[in-house]
Motif scaffolding. Structure first.
Motif, PDB file in Angstrom:
ATOM      1  N   ALA A 150      33.055 -37.012 -12.196  1.00  0.00           N
ATOM      2  CA  ALA A 150      34.418 -36.492 -12.093  1.00  0.00           C
ATOM      3  C   ALA A 150      34.695 -35.489 -13.193  1.00  0.00           C
ATOM      4  O   ALA A 150      35.453 -34.539 -13.004  1.00  0.00           O
ATOM      5  N   ALA A 151      34.073 -35.696 -14.355  1.00  0.00           N
ATOM      6  CA  ALA A 151      34.313 -34.795 -15.498  1.00  0.00           C
ATOM      7  C   ALA A 151      33.213 -33.760 -15.615  1.00  0.00           C
ATOM      8  O   ALA A 151      32.995 -33.193 -16.674  1.00  0.00           O
ATOM      9  N   PHE A 152      32.519 -33.474 -14.521  1.00  0.00           N
ATOM     10  CA  PHE A 152      31.289 -32.709 -14.613  1.00  0.00           C
ATOM     11  C   PHE A 152      31.503 -31.223 -14.816  1.00  0.00           C
ATOM     12  O   PHE A 152      30.617 -30.514 -15.266  1.00  0.00           O
ATOM     13  N   ARG A 153      32.674 -30.706 -14.452  1.00  0.00           N
ATOM     14  CA  ARG A 153      32.873 -29.267 -14.590  1.00  0.00           C
ATOM     15  C   ARG A 153      33.100 -28.942 -16.053  1.00  0.00           C
ATOM     16  O   ARG A 153      34.059 -29.439 -16.653  1.00  0.00           O
ATOM     17  N   PRO A 154      32.236 -28.126 -16.664  1.00  0.00           N
ATOM     18  CA  PRO A 154      32.300 -27.948 -18.111  1.00  0.00           C
ATOM     19  C   PRO A 154      33.546 -27.174 -18.546  1.00  0.00           C
ATOM     20  O   PRO A 154      33.991 -26.248 -17.878  1.00  0.00           O
ATOM     21  N   ARG A 174      41.137 -29.970 -16.439  1.00  0.00           N
ATOM     22  CA  ARG A 174      41.547 -30.837 -15.337  1.00  0.00           C
ATOM     23  C   ARG A 174      40.429 -31.777 -14.924  1.00  0.00           C
ATOM     24  O   ARG A 174      40.651 -32.941 -14.619  1.00  0.00           O
ATOM     25  N   SER A 175      39.198 -31.253 -14.940  1.00  0.00           N
ATOM     26  CA  SER A 175      38.077 -32.096 -14.571  1.00  0.00           C
ATOM     27  C   SER A 175      37.880 -33.206 -15.601  1.00  0.00           C
ATOM     28  O   SER A 175      37.662 -34.368 -15.266  1.00  0.00           O
ATOM     29  N   GLU A 176      37.985 -32.848 -16.890  1.00  0.00           N
ATOM     30  CA  GLU A 176      37.807 -33.852 -17.938  1.00  0.00           C
ATOM     31  C   GLU A 176      38.904 -34.900 -17.865  1.00  0.00           C
ATOM     32  O   GLU A 176      38.669 -36.094 -18.021  1.00  0.00           O
ATOM     33  N   GLU A 177      40.104 -34.425 -17.617  1.00  0.00           N
ATOM     34  CA  GLU A 177      41.225 -35.354 -17.515  1.00  0.00           C
ATOM     35  C   GLU A 177      41.003 -36.314 -16.347  1.00  0.00           C
ATOM     36  O   GLU A 177      41.269 -37.517 -16.447  1.00  0.00           O
ATOM     37  N   SER A 178      40.502 -35.751 -15.250  1.00  0.00           N
ATOM     38  CA  SER A 178      40.238 -36.584 -14.095  1.00  0.00           C
ATOM     39  C   SER A 178      39.231 -37.669 -14.433  1.00  0.00           C
ATOM     40  O   SER A 178      39.431 -38.852 -14.131  1.00  0.00           O
ATOM     41  N   GLY A 179      38.135 -37.271 -15.122  1.00  0.00           N
ATOM     42  CA  GLY A 179      37.129 -38.252 -15.505  1.00  0.00           C
ATOM     43  C   GLY A 179      37.704 -39.309 -16.419  1.00  0.00           C
ATOM     44  O   GLY A 179      37.444 -40.505 -16.278  1.00  0.00           O
ATOM     45  N   MET A 180      38.523 -38.871 -17.376  1.00  0.00           N
ATOM     46  CA  MET A 180      39.102 -39.805 -18.357  1.00  0.00           C
ATOM     47  C   MET A 180      40.003 -40.818 -17.660  1.00  0.00           C
ATOM     48  O   MET A 180      39.937 -42.018 -17.921  1.00  0.00           O
ATOM     49  N   LYS A 181      40.843 -40.323 -16.782  1.00  0.00           N
ATOM     50  CA  LYS A 181      41.757 -41.239 -16.090  1.00  0.00           C
ATOM     51  C   LYS A 181      40.981 -42.228 -15.239  1.00  0.00           C
ATOM     52  O   LYS A 181      41.280 -43.418 -15.210  1.00  0.00           O
ATOM     53  N   TYR A 182      40.011 -41.694 -14.549  1.00  0.00           N
ATOM     54  CA  TYR A 182      39.215 -42.567 -13.692  1.00  0.00           C
ATOM     55  C   TYR A 182      38.514 -43.617 -14.543  1.00  0.00           C
ATOM     56  O   TYR A 182      38.473 -44.798 -14.203  1.00  0.00           O
ATOM     57  N   GLU A 215      42.274 -34.798  -7.439  1.00  0.00           N
ATOM     58  CA  GLU A 215      42.589 -33.379  -7.594  1.00  0.00           C
ATOM     59  C   GLU A 215      41.709 -32.728  -8.646  1.00  0.00           C
ATOM     60  O   GLU A 215      41.230 -31.615  -8.470  1.00  0.00           O
ATOM     61  N   GLY A 216      41.513 -33.442  -9.761  1.00  0.00           N
ATOM     62  CA  GLY A 216      40.809 -32.818 -10.879  1.00  0.00           C
ATOM     63  C   GLY A 216      39.304 -32.764 -10.711  1.00  0.00           C
ATOM     64  O   GLY A 216      38.652 -31.856 -11.209  1.00  0.00           O
ATOM     65  N   ALA A 217      38.746 -33.734 -10.012  1.00  0.00           N
ATOM     66  CA  ALA A 217      37.294 -33.804  -9.911  1.00  0.00           C
ATOM     67  C   ALA A 217      36.771 -32.641  -9.081  1.00  0.00           C
ATOM     68  O   ALA A 217      37.482 -32.119  -8.231  1.00  0.00           O
ATOM     69  N   PRO A 218      35.523 -32.229  -9.330  1.00  0.00           N
ATOM     70  CA  PRO A 218      34.919 -31.210  -8.468  1.00  0.00           C
ATOM     71  C   PRO A 218      34.961 -31.682  -7.011  1.00  0.00           C
ATOM     72  O   PRO A 218      34.748 -32.858  -6.751  1.00  0.00           O
ATOM     73  N   THR A 219      35.204 -30.760  -6.089  1.00  0.00           N
ATOM     74  CA  THR A 219      35.466 -31.175  -4.703  1.00  0.00           C
ATOM     75  C   THR A 219      34.350 -32.008  -4.067  1.00  0.00           C
ATOM     76  O   THR A 219      34.648 -32.999  -3.400  1.00  0.00           O
ATOM     77  N   PRO A 220      33.081 -31.654  -4.241  1.00  0.00           N
ATOM     78  CA  PRO A 220      32.069 -32.524  -3.622  1.00  0.00           C
ATOM     79  C   PRO A 220      32.122 -33.952  -4.181  1.00  0.00           C
ATOM     80  O   PRO A 220      31.894 -34.908  -3.450  1.00  0.00           O
ATOM     81  N   VAL A 221      32.435 -34.055  -5.476  1.00  0.00           N
ATOM     82  CA  VAL A 221      32.532 -35.381  -6.069  1.00  0.00           C
ATOM     83  C   VAL A 221      33.705 -36.141  -5.459  1.00  0.00           C
ATOM     84  O   VAL A 221      33.610 -37.330  -5.139  1.00  0.00           O
ATOM     85  N   HIS A 247      48.286 -34.393 -18.547  1.00  0.00           N
ATOM     86  CA  HIS A 247      49.174 -34.213 -17.391  1.00  0.00           C
ATOM     87  C   HIS A 247      49.040 -32.814 -16.823  1.00  0.00           C
ATOM     88  O   HIS A 247      50.009 -32.131 -16.565  1.00  0.00           O
ATOM     89  N   GLN A 248      47.785 -32.402 -16.652  1.00  0.00           N
ATOM     90  CA  GLN A 248      47.565 -31.118 -15.999  1.00  0.00           C
ATOM     91  C   GLN A 248      48.026 -31.158 -14.545  1.00  0.00           C
ATOM     92  O   GLN A 248      48.407 -30.167 -13.974  1.00  0.00           O
ATOM     93  N   MET A 249      47.915 -32.351 -13.986  1.00  0.00           N
ATOM     94  CA  MET A 249      48.185 -32.447 -12.544  1.00  0.00           C
ATOM     95  C   MET A 249      49.450 -33.261 -12.310  1.00  0.00           C
ATOM     96  O   MET A 249      49.581 -34.352 -12.830  1.00  0.00           O
ATOM     97  N   GLU A 250      50.348 -32.702 -11.585  1.00  0.00           N
ATOM     98  CA  GLU A 250      51.572 -33.434 -11.250  1.00  0.00           C
ATOM     99  C   GLU A 250      51.774 -33.384  -9.748  1.00  0.00           C
ATOM    100  O   GLU A 250      51.343 -32.461  -9.092  1.00  0.00           O
ATOM    101  N   GLY A 251      52.486 -34.326  -9.219  1.00  0.00           N
ATOM    102  CA  GLY A 251      52.774 -34.204  -7.791  1.00  0.00           C
ATOM    103  C   GLY A 251      53.173 -35.518  -7.185  1.00  0.00           C
ATOM    104  O   GLY A 251      53.214 -36.532  -7.808  1.00  0.00           O
TER     105      GLY A 251
END
Lengths: 507, 528, 99
Positions: free
Chosen positions: A148-152, A156-164, A241-247, C95-99
Motif C-alpha cells: 500500500a505504501a509502495f509508491r515512493p 498519500r501512498s505512505e499514509e495509506s500504508g500507515m493507516k492500513y 484511495e491512497g494505495a497504488p491502484t493494482p494494490v 489527512h491527505q484524503m477526505e470524503g
C-alpha cells in the motif's frame, strides 16, 4: 511425544499453498540476479509460480483430508478459495506490470510481496487451527501494508500504508486475544476440537462459557476489521484511495477472500453449537446479521456521495462485504452451514472477477501523476473507447446484480440462504440496498453513454494513459469470468456442491 | 427431470440473439463501413422471428390445456432450476404481439432523425434485438428464475434507448425508469426465492400443481399473512410495470423522453409483461390472496382508469396524453384480470393485444408528426387533415380503435372486460360502473386530441407545407390497421386460442372464491 | 482459582492497549499500545497453557512474538518513511484524503 513422520504430515494435501510459498522464496533469490531494467521477468516468473500452484490445486481439489497434524484442511472449500486467490493474484500481476513501470516503482520485491500475500490467503482458507489462522492472516496482511505504501515519496501512498498498518495490527491483536480466550475455554486451538468441546462448556455454566463468548466476540471484531464490515470499516476508503491502484484491486479481493474463508471456517466448524439451550440458532447470528445490515446500509448510502471512483469502489466493497456477511450470518442456523458456505464462495468468486475488472478499467483512466479518477473522467468514454466502456458497463451491472452477470448469481444464492435461515428482514434490507447501489453504479454508465455531449471536443481517440496489452488481457479475463459465471453458473456450483464444512466431522 | 430436445419456442426465442451476434460481429469488424447495414440485419431477424412465431401458432393445439412446444434443460440442477420454456394460449398471443411490434418498431426507426444524428446504429439495433429476445423470454419462461432473468434484462436495452436516443430530459427519465422498475422487481426476487425454496423447485407448472394439490401451501389468513405478502411481493413488481395507479409516475417521463420506437415497444409490449405476470404467477400461485386482495387491486385499477383519463384530458403534449391514456387502458386490463372469471380474463388478454396495437399505432403517428414539426404540443397543430388527408384518416381509425368504437379491436376487449366485471363475484357492480365511466372519458380525451390536431382551420404557416407520407411510413401503419380491423371484426380466432388457458387459470382460483367470499358474506351478516 | 488473576491482569493490559491506540496521537505510542495488546494476549495464552498443560498455548505465544517482530520491522519502516516526507509522526496529520 512422537515426532510425526513426513507421511503423517500429509504434505501433499497442502501442496498448492506450500508450492507457492517455496516458489516465492525461490523467486526472492532469482530476483537478486535479474538486472534492474528487466524486472518484468519477475512478473512472468511469478505468473509461472501461480500456474504451478494452480495445477497442484487441481490435483488436490477433490481430496478431503487434513495435513500438518490436523492444522490444515484440504477440501473443496480450500480448493475453491485457492482458485479464486490464484486467479485474482494473476490478474493483479497483469495489472501491475505496466503500472509499476509508469510510476517508477518497478521493483522485483513487489511481485514477491504479492505472492507471499497470496500464500497467506491460501493458508487462511485452509486453516483448521487458530494459530494457523493468525499466522496466515499476518502473512496475508504484512505484505499488503508494504504494498500500500509502495509508491515512493508519495504522501498519500505512505499514509495509506500507515493507516492500513495501524488498523491491521490493532485488529490482529483483537484476533489473538479472542483466540486466547477461546483456547482458555476449550483447551485447544484446533477448530474441530473446539467444536466438540463447546457443548460441554455450555453445560457447565462456568467461567469458560464467558471466555468462549468473549473470545468469539473478539474474533468477530478482528476478522471484521480484515473484511471491512461496519463498524470496523473506517480505514477502507482512505487505504483504497491512497494505495497504488493494482494494490487496491488486489487487496479489495484477496484480503476479503482470506478473511471470509476464515470467518466461515471458524463460525461453521468451530462455533455452530454456541447456542442457547434448546435453540437451533447460534448466539452470534443476531450480532452478525445486525452487522451485515449496518454494513449494507452504510456502504451503499455513503457510496452515493462519492465522486472519486476509487473511494466509491471502496464503499462498494464495504457493501459487498455486507452481502457476504449475510451468508455467514445465515450459517448460524443449524443445518445451513454448507449451503451458506457455498453461497459465500460463489459470491466471492463472482465479486473477484467483477471487482478486478472495475478497478482495471479505473486504472486505465488514471493519469500518470497519480491524481484521482473521478466520475467525470468517464464522460463520453463510450465514444472514445467503445469496447472499454461496454466492459465497464458490464462490470457495473454485475456489481448491481443484474441477471446474466456473475453478480446476480452470487446475490441470488446469498439471498436464498438468508431466506432459508429465516432472516427475512435482513434479506429485505439486502435487496433494497442493492437498489440503492444501482444508483451509484448506474451513474458511471450514465457518464459513459448518456452524457457524451458534454465531453470536451477533441477527446476522441485520445490515448488512455493506463492502457496496455497486459491490462487489456486482465480486463478480458475478468469479463470472461463475469459473463461465464453469469450464464453457466453450474460450472462454479459444481465445484462447490460438496463443500461440507459442517458435516465433514460427524458430531 | 428429463432434458428435452430443441423446441420451436427456443428457436423463436433465440433468433433475435443470432441477429444480435451478427450485429456485434459487424460492429467489431468495421463499425463505420457497416453503418447502413445494421438496421437491415435487425429488420431481417425481427421478421424471421415473426415467421417463427407464426409457425408456433400453427403448431399450437388450442384444445389442449397443457403447456406446448416445451423445452426443458438443466441449468442449475442442485437448486432445482432449469431452462424451461413453453407456451399456452396467453403466452402465444403475447409472443405474437411482441414479434409483430418489434419489426414495426425497427422499421419505424429507419426514418428517425434522432438515430441518424446521434449515430451508434449498431448499439441501437442491437438493443432492439436484445429487447425482443428478453420480451419473448418473459412470455415463454416457465421457470421462476429464468423468468426473472428475462424480466430484468428487458430493463437494460430500454434504459439505454431512453438514455441515449431520448429527448432533452432523457438521463433523468432513464435513471428513474431503471431504479423504479428495479426496486419493484427485486422484492419479487425475494418472493420467488421463498416460493422456490418452499417448493424445492423453481419450475412454475410443478409449483402450481403442488399448490393445487396441497403438497405445498403458503399459509393464508387474511389480508396480511404469508401468502398475502408473497402475493404482494409479486404484485408490486408487476403493478409498477403495468403501471397500476399509484405506481405510474415513471411512465409519462419514460414515454415523453423515449424515441418513437422505444415508446412503441414500451407501450406495446413492456407494459403487458406486468399484466401477464399477474395472470401467470399471482393467480395460480396465490389463489386465496388473489381473491382476498381482488377488491383492493380492482379498486386501484378503477382509480387508474378514471385518473388516467382525467389527466390525459388535461395534457397539452400529445405524447404525454397517450402515455396517461395507457394508465387508463391498462387499468381496464387489471380490472378484467381481478374480476377472476373467464370473461374478465379473456377480455383482459385480448385487451393487452389491443392496447399494444392501438397505442403503439398512436405513438407511431405522434412520432411521424414530430419528425415533421419537431414539437409534440397540440397547440402547434390544427387542421392537419387538410394538409395530410391520408395521415388524418389513419389517425382517425387508430384513435377510434383506442377509444373502443364497435367494429374495431378496442371495443371487443373493453366490452368483454366490462361484462366480466359486471358478472364478477368478487368485485361487484360499482367497479364496472366506474369503469364504464372511464370508457366515456376515453372518448372525450381521444376526440379532443383529434379535434385539436387534425380538425379546424389549417392556420399555421409551418403546417401548410408538411412533407407527404413516405411509403415507409405507410408500410409501417398497414399491419396495425389490418390488426385493428381483424380483431374488431373476427375476434373469435383469438378467443379460441386462449380459451382453454384462461379457463385453466380461472379454475385455479374459482374454488377459493366460494370459500372466501361466502365466508365474508357470512361474517358481514353476523355483525350487528 | 489462581488463573483468574492472570486473566484479569491480561484483560486490564489489553484494555489499556486499546485505549492507547484510540487516544494517543503519536504513531510510535500507538504502535507501542498495539504491542501491549499483543503481549496481554501472550500473558493470557501462557496462563491458559499452564492451566491446560498442553503445548498449543506456548506454541501460539512463540508465533505471536515472532509475528509481532515482523510487524515492528514493517511498522517502523513506514514511520520512518512518513517522517521523511512530512517531518512529523502525528497521526492526526494523516489527512491527505477526505470524503
Amino acid at each position: 511425544m512422537d515426532i510425526p513422520t513426513l507421511e503423517q504430515l500429509n504434505l501433499s494435501a497442502a501442496f498448492p499453498a506450500i508450492s507457492l510459498a517455496l516458489g516465492t522464496c525461490l523467486l526472492l533469490l532469482v530476483d537478486l540476479f535479474l538486472p534492474k531494467n528487466r524486472k518484468y521477468l519477475t512478473a512472468w516468473l511469478a505468473l509461472g509460480g501461480l500456474a504451478v500452484s494452480f495445477i497442484f490445486n487441481l490435483f488436490a481439489y477433490n481430496s478431503s483430508t487434513t495435513a500438518l497434524e490436523g492444522m490444515f484442511i484440504a477440501d473443496q472449500f480450500t480448493g475453491f478459495s485457492n482458485i479464486a486467490v490464484i486467479v485474482a493474484t494473476a490478474i493483479s500481476i497483469l495489472l501491475s506490470i505496466d503500472y509499476l513501470k509508469r510510476h517508477q516503482m518497478e521493483r522485483g520485491e513487489y511481485y514477491i510481496l504479492l505472492l507471499f500475500s497470496a500464500t497467506g490467503a491460501m493458508f487462511m482458507a485452509a486453516a483448521n487451527d487458530l494459530v494457523v489462522i493468525f499466522v496466515a492472516l499476518e502473512l496475508l496482511s504484512i505484505p499488503l501494508y508494504i504494498m500500500a505504501a509502495f509508491r515512493p515519496n508519495d504522501a498519500r501512498s505512505e499514509e495509506s500504508g500507515m493507516k492500513y498498518f495501524i488498523l491491521g495490527a490493532f485488529s490482529s491483536a483483537f484476533l489473538v486475544y479472542g483466540a486466547a480466550l477461546i483456547y482458555g475455554a476449550s483447551g485447544t486451538t484446533n477448530l474441530t476440537e473446539i467444536f466438540s468441546s463447546v457443548e460441554g462448556i455450555l453445560a457447565t455454566q462456568s467461567a469458560s462459557s464467558l471466555y468462549l463468548l468473549a473470545g468469539t466476540a473478539l474474533l468477530v471484531v478482528g476478522l471484521g476489521f480484515k473484511v471491512a464490515v461496519v463498524p470496523f470499516h473506517m480505514w477502507t476508503p482512505d487505504v483504497y484511495e491512497g494505495a497504488p491502484t493494482p494494490v487496491t484491486a488486489y487487496m479489495s479481493v484477496v484480503a476479503k477472500l482470506g478473511g471470509f474463508a476464515s470467518f466461515l471456517r471458524v463460525m461453521i466448524i468451530a462455533l455452530p453449537a454456541l447456542a442457547l439451550p434448546e435453540s437451533t440458532i447460534a448466539v452470534w447470528q443476531t450480532t452478525l446479521w445486525l452487522i451485515a445490515a449496518a454494513t449494507l446500509i452504510l456502504g451503499n448510502f455513503v457510496a452515493i456521495a462519492q465522486t472519486n471512483v476509487k473511494r466509491m469502489l471502496a464503499y462498494s466493497s464495504i457493501a459487498h462485504a455486507g452481502y457476504i456477511l449475510m451468508a455467514v450470518a445465515a450459517a448460524g442456523t443449524a443445518g445451513l452451514g454448507d449451503s451458506a458456505a457455498q453461497a459465500a464462495l460463489i459470491y466471492l468468486l463472482a465479486y473477484t472477477f467483477t471487482n478486478l475488472g472495475a478497478f482495471a478499467v479505473a486504472m486505465v483512466l488514471e493519469k500518470t501523476d497519480g491524481s484521482n479518477v473521478t466520475l467525470d473522467d468517464f464522460i463520453g468514454l463510450s465514444r472514445r473507447q467503445p469496447l472499454l466502456a461496454f466492459l465497464m458497463a458490464f462490470f457495473m451491472l454485475s456489481l448491481i446484480g443484474i441477471p446474466t452477470t456473475s453478480g446476480f448469481i452470487g446475490k441470488w444464492l446469498v439471498f436464498q440462504v438468508t431466506l432459508e435461515a429465516g432472516l427475512i428482514p435482513l434479506a429485505i434490507i439486502g435487496v433494497l440496498t442493492s437498489v440503492v447501489s444501482a444508483y451509484y453504479y448506474v451513474r458511471i454508465i450514465v457518464n459513459m453513454y448518456l452524457r457524451e455531449n458534454e465531453a470536451a471536443v477533441g477527446d476522441e481517440g485520445e490515448a488512455l494513459p493506463g492502457a496496455s496489452q497486459y491490462v487489456n488481457w486482465a480486463i478480458y479475463a475478468s469479463f470472461a469470468g463475469t459473463l461465464i459465471l453469469g450464464l453457466l453458473p453450474v460450472l462454479a456450483t459444481n465445484l462447490v456442491n460438496t463443500v461440507n464444512l459442517a458435516t465433514m466431522f460427524p458430531r | 427431470m428429463e432434458n428435452t430436445g430443441l423446441s420451436l419456442t427456443t428457436v423463436t426465442l433465440f433468433l433475435p440473439m443470432v441477429g444480435l451476434t451478427i450485429i456485434a460481429g459487424m460492429a467489431l469488424l468495421d463499425a463505420e463501413k457497416n453503418r447502413e447495414n445494421f438496421k437491415w440485419v435487425a429488420f431481417a431477424f425481427s421478421i424471421l422471428t415473426f415467421f417463427a412465431s407464426l409457425l408456433m401458432w400453427a403448431n399450437y393445439n388450442s384444445a389442449d390445456p397443457a403447456l406446448q412446444l416445451v423445452q426443458r434443460n438443466d441449468w442449475l440442477p442442485q437448486y432445482g432450476i432449469s431452462y424451461y420454456v413453453g407456451i399456452d394460449g396467453i403466452s402465444l398471443l403475447l409472443v405474437l404481439l411482441t414479434t409483430v411490434i418489434t419489426p414495426i418498431a425497427v422499421f419505424a426507426s429507419f426514418r428517425s432523425h434522432v438515430i441518424h444524428e446521434r449515430g451508434r446504429e449498431a448499439l441501437y439495433y442491437g438493443f432492439m434485438l436484445l429487447l425482443e429476445w428478453a420480451m419473448i423470454g418473459v412470455f415463454v419462461a416457465q421457470d421462476l428464475v429464468i423468468f426473472y432473468i428475462f424480466w430484468e434484462v428487458t430493463l437494460i436495452p430500454m434504459y439505454f434507448m431512453i438514455g441515449i436516443w431520448g429527448s432533452e430530459n432523457r438521463v433523468y427519465a432513464a435513471v428513474k425508469f431503471f431504479l423504479y422498475t428495479m426496486a419493484g422487481s427485486i422484492l419479487m426476487l425475494l418472493a420467488m426465492l421463498y416460493v422456490g425454496t418452499q417448493a424445492g423447485t423453481f419450475a412454475l407448472p410443478e409449483i402450481v400443481n403442488a399448490v393445487q394439490s396441497g403438497a405445498v401451501s403458503f399459509p393464508f389468513d387474511g389480508l396480511f399473512s404469508t401468502q398475502s405478502f408473497l402475493f404482494l411481493g409479486f404484485l408490486i413488481a408487476f403493478a409498477i410495470k403495468v403501471p397500476l395507479w399509484p405506481f405510474h409516475s415513471w411512465l409519462p417521463d419514460a414515454h415523453v423522453q423515449a424515441p418513437t420506437a422505444g415508446s412503441v415497444i414500451l407501450a406495446g409490449v413492456l407494459l403487458k409483461m406486468g399484466t401477464y405476470g399477474i395472470v401467470r404467477f399471482c393467480l395460480p400461485l396465490f389463489p386465496e390472496a388473489s381473491v382476498a386482495w381482488a377488491p383492493v387491486v380492482g379498486g386501484l385499477a378503477v382509480i387508474g382508469i378514471i385518473y388516467g383519463a382525467w389527466v390525459s384530458y388535461a395534457q397539452v403534449d400529445m405524447k404525454k396524453l397517450v402515455a396517461y391514456s395507457s394508465v387508463s387502458h391498462m387499468g381496464f386490463v387489471v380490472l378484467g384480470i381481478f374480476a377472476l372469471n373467464a370473461q374478465g380474463l379473456q377480455g383482459a388478454t385480448l385487451q393487452m393485444i389491443n392496447h399494444g396495437i392501438s397505442t403503439g399505432g398512436l405513438f407511431l403517428l405522434v412520432g411521424m408528426l414530430y419528425e415533421r414539426r419537431h414539437t409534440k404540443l397540440m397547440a402547434a397543430y390544427g387542421g392537419i387533415w387538410k394538409a395530410l388527408p391520408l395521415f388524418g384518416a389513419i389517425s382517425l381509425i387508430v384513435s377510434l380503435s383506442s377509444m373502443g368504437l364497435p367494429g374495431l379491436n378496442g371495443f371487443v376487449g373493453e366490452f368483454t372486460i366490462l361484462m366480466g366485471a359486471f358478472g364478477s363475484e368478487v368485485l361487484g357492480f360499482f367497479f364496472a360502473l366506474f369503469a364504464t365511466l372511464g370508457v366515456i372519458l376515453a372518448a372525450v380525451y381521444t376526440l379532443a386530441m383529434f379535434q385539436k390536431v387534425y380538425l379546424g382551420e389549417l392556420d399555421k404557416e409551418e403546417n401548410k407545407h408538411l412533407e407527404p407520407m413516405h411509403w415507409q411510413e405507410i408500410a409501417v401503419l398497414i399491419p396495425i390497421l389490418v390488426l385493428i380491423f381483424w380483431i374488431g371484426l373476427q375476434p373469435v380466432g383469438f378467443f379460441n386460442t386462449m380459451d382453454t388457458s384462461t379457463e385453466a387459470i380461472v379454475n385455479y382460483v374459482q374454488p377459493h372464491i366460494d370459500e372466501i367470499v361466502v365466508e365474508n358474506a357470512a361474517s358481514v351478516s353476523e355483525a350487528p | 482459582m489462581a488463573i483468574d488473576a492472570y486473566i484479569i491482569l491480561s484483560a486490564v493490559l489489553f484494555s489499556m492497549g486499546v485505549l492507547g491506540v484510540l487516544l494517543k496521537r503519536n504513531a510510535i505510542l500507538v504502535f507501542m499500545s498495539v504491542e501491549l495488546m499483543l503481549n496481554a494476549s501472550n500473558l493470557a495464552l501462557v496462563a491458559f497453557a499452564r492451566q491446560w498443560g498442553g503445548l498449543e498455548g506456548h506454541l501460539f505465544v512463540f508465533f505471536v512474538i515472532t509475528v509481532a517482530a515482523a510487524e515492528v520491522a514493517v511498522g517502523l519502516a513506514l514511520i520512518v518513511a512518513i517522517f521523511r516526507t512530512k517531518q512529523s509522526i502525528n497521526i492526526d496529520e494523516l489527512h491527505q484524503m477526505e470524503g
